[in-house]
Design a protein around this motif. Structure first.
Motif, PDB file in Angstrom:
ATOM      1  N   ALA A  32      -6.587  23.324 -33.325  1.00 43.14           N
ATOM      2  CA  ALA A  32      -6.929  23.783 -34.768  1.00 43.14           C
ATOM      3  C   ALA A  32      -8.162  22.788 -35.011  1.00 43.14           C
ATOM      4  CB  ALA A  32      -6.067  23.229 -36.054  1.00 43.14           C
ATOM      5  N   LEU A  33      -8.401  21.717 -34.595  1.00 39.54           N
ATOM      6  CA  LEU A  33      -9.573  20.866 -34.801  1.00 39.54           C
ATOM      7  C   LEU A  33     -10.705  21.410 -33.880  1.00 39.54           C
ATOM      8  CD1 LEU A  33      -7.968  17.303 -34.637  1.00 39.54           C
ATOM      9  CD2 LEU A  33      -9.237  18.560 -36.614  1.00 39.54           C
ATOM     10  N   ARG A  34     -10.383  21.940 -32.751  1.00 43.41           N
ATOM     11  CA  ARG A  34     -11.641  22.520 -31.951  1.00 43.41           C
ATOM     12  C   ARG A  34     -12.102  23.717 -32.513  1.00 43.41           C
ATOM     13  NH1 ARG A  34     -13.076  22.046 -26.654  1.00 43.41           N
ATOM     14  NH2 ARG A  34     -14.422  23.873 -25.861  1.00 43.41           N
ATOM     15  N   LEU A  35     -11.399  24.608 -33.352  1.00 38.42           N
ATOM     16  CA  LEU A  35     -11.623  25.689 -33.779  1.00 38.42           C
ATOM     17  C   LEU A  35     -12.701  25.597 -35.003  1.00 38.42           C
ATOM     18  CD1 LEU A  35      -8.672  28.258 -33.903  1.00 38.42           C
ATOM     19  CD2 LEU A  35     -10.588  28.351 -32.471  1.00 38.42           C
ATOM     20  N   THR A  40     -17.591  25.237 -37.152  1.00 40.76           N
ATOM     21  CA  THR A  40     -18.692  24.387 -38.039  1.00 40.76           C
ATOM     22  C   THR A  40     -20.323  24.441 -37.359  1.00 40.76           C
ATOM     23  OG1 THR A  40     -16.883  23.031 -38.722  1.00 40.76           O
ATOM     24  CG2 THR A  40     -19.077  22.172 -38.985  1.00 40.76           C
ATOM     25  N   GLY A  41     -20.010  24.166 -35.871  1.00 40.54           N
ATOM     26  CA  GLY A  41     -21.209  24.042 -35.054  1.00 40.54           C
ATOM     27  C   GLY A  41     -22.077  25.430 -35.211  1.00 40.54           C
ATOM     28  N   ILE A  42     -21.504  26.585 -35.400  1.00 45.81           N
ATOM     29  CA  ILE A  42     -21.946  28.015 -35.314  1.00 45.81           C
ATOM     30  C   ILE A  42     -22.374  27.969 -36.816  1.00 45.81           C
ATOM     31  CG2 ILE A  42     -21.613  30.507 -35.369  1.00 45.81           C
ATOM     32  CD1 ILE A  42     -19.351  29.924 -33.309  1.00 45.81           C
ATOM     33  N   LYS A  76     -18.192  18.629 -38.149  1.00 47.59           N
ATOM     34  CA  LYS A  76     -18.244  18.834 -36.727  1.00 47.59           C
ATOM     35  C   LYS A  76     -17.824  17.570 -35.751  1.00 47.59           C
ATOM     36  CE  LYS A  76     -20.761  20.835 -32.716  1.00 47.59           C
ATOM     37  NZ  LYS A  76     -19.491  21.531 -32.465  1.00 47.59           N
ATOM     38  N   GLY A  77     -18.550  16.422 -36.148  1.00 45.54           N
ATOM     39  CA  GLY A  77     -18.243  15.269 -35.447  1.00 45.54           C
ATOM     40  C   GLY A  77     -17.068  14.661 -35.537  1.00 45.54           C
ATOM     41  N   LEU A  78     -16.318  14.720 -36.692  1.00 43.82           N
ATOM     42  CA  LEU A  78     -15.055  14.192 -37.027  1.00 43.82           C
ATOM     43  C   LEU A  78     -13.940  15.222 -36.353  1.00 43.82           C
ATOM     44  CD1 LEU A  78     -15.279  13.008 -40.593  1.00 43.82           C
ATOM     45  CD2 LEU A  78     -15.097  11.576 -38.622  1.00 43.82           C
ATOM     46  N   GLU A  83     -10.129  16.370 -32.034  1.00 41.52           N
ATOM     47  CA  GLU A  83      -9.876  17.358 -30.875  1.00 41.52           C
ATOM     48  C   GLU A  83      -9.622  16.548 -29.524  1.00 41.52           C
ATOM     49  OE1 GLU A  83     -11.499  19.783 -27.552  1.00 41.52           O
ATOM     50  OE2 GLU A  83     -13.019  19.772 -29.267  1.00 41.52           O
ATOM     51  N   GLN A  84     -10.740  15.895 -29.328  1.00 40.46           N
ATOM     52  CA  GLN A  84     -10.614  15.246 -27.983  1.00 40.46           C
ATOM     53  C   GLN A  84      -9.742  14.156 -27.897  1.00 40.46           C
ATOM     54  OE1 GLN A  84     -13.172  15.340 -25.120  1.00 40.46           O
ATOM     55  NE2 GLN A  84     -13.150  17.321 -26.025  1.00 40.46           N
TER      56      GLN A  84
END
Length: 580
Positions: A32-35, A40-42, A76-78, A83-84
């Protein structure tokens, strides 16, 4: 072992995915965090383009543009960090558990497992191969699924904002990019399998070289040995270069498709018949189309990353699985009830009778290895408390006979009995309480003398340890050390190294401390001077001990008791002392 060329992706998934049970909540959170992070990046790219264009026309202030972009960057950073963190937390816990499981699987296979896989190769599987599986748990499951969803989302957004022609262009470009990401995957399996095999060979080669370093130095053979090492390294380097070339080719093709897709998207988005998207202004449609196409290729780019490692992951998974699932050469009976254990312990100070054979043992039945083959045509009876010499020339099978008595191997037919019970009826704990083995090579841990001795009997007192050291002629040595039995053995700072003879005597002390009714002494005086060897022999063969001893030697002309002779053809027979 199954080769990597025989393993499909489905096989590997069936092997590894069940390990994630109990962690799927964390993986779902990571997903979910990756999505959110990728969306957010897009959004940051698209919003940045629109806001900058609006700011240039005076419709939006520069501060608004900055605040929006900073907010999106923070989100995006958070989310990327979360996610990582979750993905790697799951991966490292699973790798730790897998490593524990790996070593646990070796216990029932020991010690025969080292005759099928060298210790260096096993360490390579326990270390490098298991570490390689981190790619699957942390960088494959979540990125693969999110890549599909994000790609579909971008195509839908392209269709919604700039029209269906641009959406078709992006969809075709993404499909081509995913195809390029999987380029050569089928043919890469053999290369990855060979690379994994060379990893194991290199680890085994290094372990053997370090173990034999004094001999190599004495024979001036280090340079020749290094030549072989360089050959292994060159073969390994060739494989790595081939894998790297294929990886660079994939990335280059994906990048080319990426650039062409962005260009085509711009051209289609600026056309008058752009497909009825929400953005009717050609410039705005072109900018948004380019931004979406540009952002969309983060998905196939991440896929290229784990695809480049996928065959190596498969080969590593197969090597680990082959070790974990390998059937032990011997299978022990279930542990007996506590009262049985107590009864066995009470009789532990008395010797035990043994009956060897009739039996047949073919060493080549295990893993294709060849070695001494033994045949005992008539049963050999060893009375309780007696001392029997096992005698033969080198290589005829003395140590193999000892391995059968210690149940390192089982005979192909026939049996070995101790105290009236077939060894296959004993649990591992019962066997350890019944039979102790001392051979000519003693392994000592980098620990204190006391810790090395208490492996045999954890409840032994300090006085017991000093007494057994004195029994084997190490009393003066221990007393000369400042820390006595607390002296740490090894080669590090503050440690004390032992000579071959001292190590051999400490191994014998460990076996005597176990107080088993049967002792197998395999060339235990091979590294001792004649006087010390005589002293050790008197200790081991002391009639007052009541233990049953099988004393293994090439030849002992002074022996005046029963002899078990192993012929050069592997035939074992009992010889009376008068017939020698």
């Amino acid at each position: 072992m199954t080769s990597a060329t025989q393993a499909s992706t489905a096989d590997t998934l069936r092997q590894l995915l069940p390990m994630t049970k109990g962690f799927r909540g964390s993986l779902a959170g990571s997903f979910a965090l990756r999505l959110v992070s990728q969306a957010t990046g897009i959004a940051a790219v698209v919003a940045g383009v629109l806001l900058v264009a609006a700011s240039a026309r005076g419709q939006v202030s520069v501060w608004t543009v900055g605040l929006v972009l900073i907010g999106l960057a923070l989100v995006k950073g958070l989310t990327r960090y979360g996610e990582q963190y979750l993905g790697h937390r799951v991966a490292f816990i699973l790798l730790a558990r897998l490593r524990v499981r790996f070593f646990a699987s070796l216990l029932p296979q020991a010690p025969a497992v080292t005759s099928r896989s060298g210790s260096g190769d096993l360490l390579s599987r326990a270390g490098r191969d298991i570490d390689r599986l981190e790619v699957f748990f942390a960088h494959t499951i979540v990125p693969a699924v999110s890549a599909v969803i994000v790609s579909v989302g971008v195509v839908f957004a392209q269709w919604l904002l700039t029209g269906w022609p641009a959406a078709v262009v992006v969809a075709v470009g993404l499909l081509l990019a995913f195809g390029c990401a999987g380029l050569g995957l089928r043919g890469e399996a053999q290369t990855a399998s060979e690379g994994a095999r060379l990893d194991g060979q290199s680890a085994q080669f290094a372990a053997e070289t370090m173990h034999a370093l004094p001999d190599l130095r004495g024979l001036h053979a280090i340079d020749r040995r290094l030549g072989r090492w360089h050959q292994l390294n060159r073969r390994h380097a060739d494989i790595m270069r081939a894998e790297q070339r294929l990886g660079r080719t994939r990335r280059a093709l994906v990048t080319l498709v990426w650039l062409l897709t962005v260009l085509a998207s711009v051209l289609v988005s600026t056309a008058d018949s752009h497909g009825g998207g929400l953005l009717q202004e050609p410039l705005g449609a072109a900018l948004v189309g380019a931004a979406l196409a540009f952002s969309a290729f983060a998905a196939p780019e991440s896929v290229v990353g784990f695809v480049n490692e996928w065959r190596a992951v498969q080969a590593a998974a197969l090597r680990v699985q082959a070790t974990i699932t390998r059937e032990p050469e011997v299978t022990f009976a279930a542990e007996e009830p506590p009262e049985s254990s107590a009864a066995a312990a009470e009789s532990g100070d008395r010797g035990a009778a043994a009956v060897i054979g009739p039996l047949v043992y073919r060493h080549d039945a295990v893993g294709g290895a060849h070695g001494p083959q033994l045949r005992v045509p008539e049963p050999i009876s060893v009375e309780a408390g007696s001392h029997v010499l096992v005698e033969s020339s080198s290589g005829s099978g003395k140590s193999t006979l000892v391995d059968l008595l210690a149940r390192v191997h089982d005979p192909d037919s026939g049996s070995v009995q101790i105290a009236g019970r077939d060894l296959r009826e004993l649990s591992r704990a019962e066997l350890v309480r019944t039979v102790a083995v001392v051979d000519q090579s003693t392994f000592l841990f980098d620990a204190s003398i006391a810790e090395n001795l208490r492996i045999a009997r954890p409840d032994a007192s300090d006085d017991d340890l000093r007494e057994v050291c004195a029994t084997v002629g190490l009393g003066a040595f221990v007393d000369s050390q400042r820390q006595g039995i607390r002296t740490r053995l090894g080669r590090g700072r503050g440690c004390v190294g032992l000579s071959g003879g001292q190590a051999q005597r400490l191994g014998l002390a460990r076996a005597l401390l176990a107080e088993t009714p049967v002792l197998l002494a395999d060339e235990v005086t091979s590294q001792l001077d004649a006087r010390t060897a005589d002293d050790i022999r008197r200790v081991v063969l002391d009639p007052a001990s009541g233990r049953t001893v099988l004393w293994v030697s090439h030849r002992d002309d002074a022996w005046n008791g029963p002899v078990v002779a192993v012929g050069e053809t592997g035939v074992v027979r009992l010889v009376a002392a008068d017939d020698r």
